[in-house]
Scaffold this active site. Structure first.
Site, PDB file in Angstrom:
ATOM      1  N   TYR A 143      29.279  34.658  17.574  1.00 36.21           N
ATOM      2  CA  TYR A 143      28.463  34.615  16.356  1.00 36.21           C
ATOM      3  C   TYR A 143      28.593  35.963  15.659  1.00 36.21           C
ATOM      4  CZ  TYR A 143      24.002  33.994  13.702  1.00 36.21           C
ATOM      5  OH  TYR A 143      23.022  33.898  12.742  1.00 36.21           O
ATOM      6  N   LYS A 173      31.328  31.523  14.704  1.00 35.96           N
ATOM      7  CA  LYS A 173      30.386  31.296  13.618  1.00 35.96           C
ATOM      8  C   LYS A 173      30.420  32.560  12.792  1.00 35.96           C
ATOM      9  CE  LYS A 173      25.474  31.050  12.563  1.00 35.96           C
ATOM     10  NZ  LYS A 173      25.742  31.706  11.313  1.00 35.96           N
TER      11      LYS A 173
HETATM   12  C1  LIG Z   1      21.401  35.923   7.422  1.00 37.77           C
HETATM   13  C2  LIG Z   1      21.189  34.455   7.649  1.00 37.77           C
HETATM   14  O1  LIG Z   1      20.141  34.032   8.070  1.00 37.77           O
HETATM   15  N1  LIG Z   1      22.191  33.676   7.351  1.00 37.77           N
HETATM   16  C3  LIG Z   1      22.129  32.261   7.515  1.00 37.77           C
HETATM   17  C4  LIG Z   1      23.088  31.846   8.567  1.00 37.77           C
HETATM   18  O2  LIG Z   1      23.919  32.578   9.068  1.00 37.77           O
HETATM   19  C5  LIG Z   1      22.456  31.510   6.224  1.00 37.77           C
HETATM   20  O3  LIG Z   1      22.222  30.148   6.440  1.00 37.77           O
HETATM   21  C6  LIG Z   1      21.616  32.000   5.065  1.00 37.77           C
HETATM   22  O4  LIG Z   1      20.265  31.804   5.352  1.00 37.77           O
HETATM   23  C7  LIG Z   1      21.956  31.284   3.768  1.00 37.77           C
HETATM   24  O5  LIG Z   1      23.323  31.392   3.518  1.00 37.77           O
HETATM   25  C8  LIG Z   1      21.172  31.823   2.580  1.00 37.77           C
HETATM   26  O6  LIG Z   1      21.603  33.130   2.257  1.00 37.77           O
HETATM   27  C1  LIG Z   2      21.950  30.676  10.052  1.00 40.45           C
HETATM   28  C2  LIG Z   2      22.272  30.780  11.444  1.00 40.45           C
HETATM   29  O1  LIG Z   2      23.302  30.428  11.859  1.00 40.45           O
HETATM   30  C3  LIG Z   2      21.252  31.258  12.325  1.00 40.45           C
HETATM   31  O2  LIG Z   2      20.098  31.090  11.986  1.00 40.45           O
HETATM   32  O3  LIG Z   2      21.564  31.805  13.359  1.00 40.45           O
END
Ligand SMILES: CC(=O)N[C@H](C=O)[C@@H](O)[C@H](O)[C@H](O)CO
Ligand SMILES: CC(=O)C(=O)O
Length: 320
Positions: A143, A173
């Site tokens: 990740y 990811k």
């Molecule tokens: C930093 C964070 O939480 N990123 C999420 C997943 O990685 C995304 O799903 C964001 O929430 C989304 O892209 C909105 O900026």
């Molecule tokens: C957005 C995402 O992948 C997380 O919440 O870890």
């Protein structure tokens, strides 16, 4: 060795951890949450205890119980349940990895340790390898989320030869906006059956062009259906419709980002859209303000992202 199981693909919702008003985990709504994702959003895979799930703010015992509840409630309903088991302590991470295997999860994911940090690729790989080895039958995902971990080792570099060290490695990811790095991860690993899961929801279409095989994100909890329409259009090579969907999703995310958007706000929006109470976040996060929620609701309505708003004839932005 990881069993060569079905590749993780399509949309993967990063699950919220529902909490009660007094800050305990609200296990009682997880069954309903699974049904909502599958039936209302068409989302069949989940990523548990990650950023959105406040995984690093939960105790190890809570993380185990949350993982167990999602696996149990998702049985015969969800395609895949991936558990994030990253932690600052290698021991804890290994314990969680072992536990994920015992409860029958479909994969584990790990972020880079972010307090005492690995300073180069080899050290990071060594850490990940030790965790992966604790669940030798489970697919392993790295990740990559440099903005939050502060570990900026490029994913492309990390992936170079990774299967020699981590035989269960199955994918990435990628939660970063560096599409050069992402594109090179795909390009340099074409022969391997890796999953390339993009994690910046507002830019997913560009990552699909770069070869993303799926996406993990917070907005798929409530914009899964919309995003699936975008995936469908992309699949059909109807790029102008796909772009139209992406722009609509961007309008929403752009709007909330300007108001201040994070896990707390995701909890508030999901409560609003799904009707399932997600509760407040845990400290150090603070509950989203009433003002935020009202504004987000108005925007969702104007984009026609809320079911049954009765606003059909009014000033809807064209987002079909
Ligand atoms: C930093 C964070 O939480 N990123 C999420 C997943 O990685 C995304 O799903 C964001 O929430 C989304 O892209 C909105 O900026
Ligand atoms: C957005 C995402 O992948 C997380 O919440 O870890």
């Amino acid at each position: 060795m990881a069993s060569p199981k079905k590749k993780l693909q399509g949309l993967v919702a990063a699950t919220i951890t529902p909490m009660t008003e007094n800050g305990e985990i609200n296990f009682s709504v997880i069954g309903r949450y699974v049904d909502y994702l599958v039936e209302e959003q068409g989302v069949k895979s989940i990523f548990v205890n990650g950023t959105t799930g406040e995984g690093l703010s939960l105790s190890i015992e809570e993380r185990r119980r949350v993982a167990e509840e999602w696996v149990t409630k998702g049985k015969n309903k969800l395609d895949q349940v991936v558990i994030h088991v990253g932690a600052l302590s290698l021991k804890e991470s290994q314990e969680l990895a072992k536990h994920a295997a015992e409860i029958g999860a479909d994969g584990i994911a790990v972020i880079a340790p972010f307090f005492l940090k690995p300073w180069n690729k080899d050290v990071l790989i060594n850490f990940l390898k030790e965790v992966a080895a604790s669940a030798p039958a489970l697919p392993f995902y790295y990740y990559h989320i440099p903005a939050l971990t502060g570990v900026k080792i490029r994913a492309e570099e990390l992936l170079d030869g990774i299967q020699d060290k981590i035989p269960t490695f199955q994918g990435l990811k990628f939660s970063d906006t560096d599409l050069l790095d992402f594109g090179q991860c795909v390009d340099q690993n074409r022969q391997r059956q890796f999953a390339f899961l993009f994690g910046v929801d507002e830019q997913l279409l560009s990552a699909l062009v770069m070869g993303a095989t799926g996406a993990v994100g917070s907005t798929y909890n409530y914009l899964g259906k919309k995003t699936n329409q975008m995936l469908e259009a992309f699949e059909q090579k109807d790029f102008s419709s796909a772009l139209n969907y992406q722009f609509c999703i961007q309008r929403f995310i752009n709007f909330v980002l300007k108001l201040g958007f994070g896990v707390s706000q995701t909890k508030a929006i999901m409560t609003l859209v799904s009707g399932i109470p997600m509760g407040p976040p845990r400290l150090p996060l603070q509950k989203a303000s009433r003002e935020f929620t009202d504004n987000a609701e108005a925007k969702l309505k104007s984009l026609d992202f809320l079911p049954f708003t009765g606003l059909k004839d009014r000033n809807l932005e064209t987002c079909s």
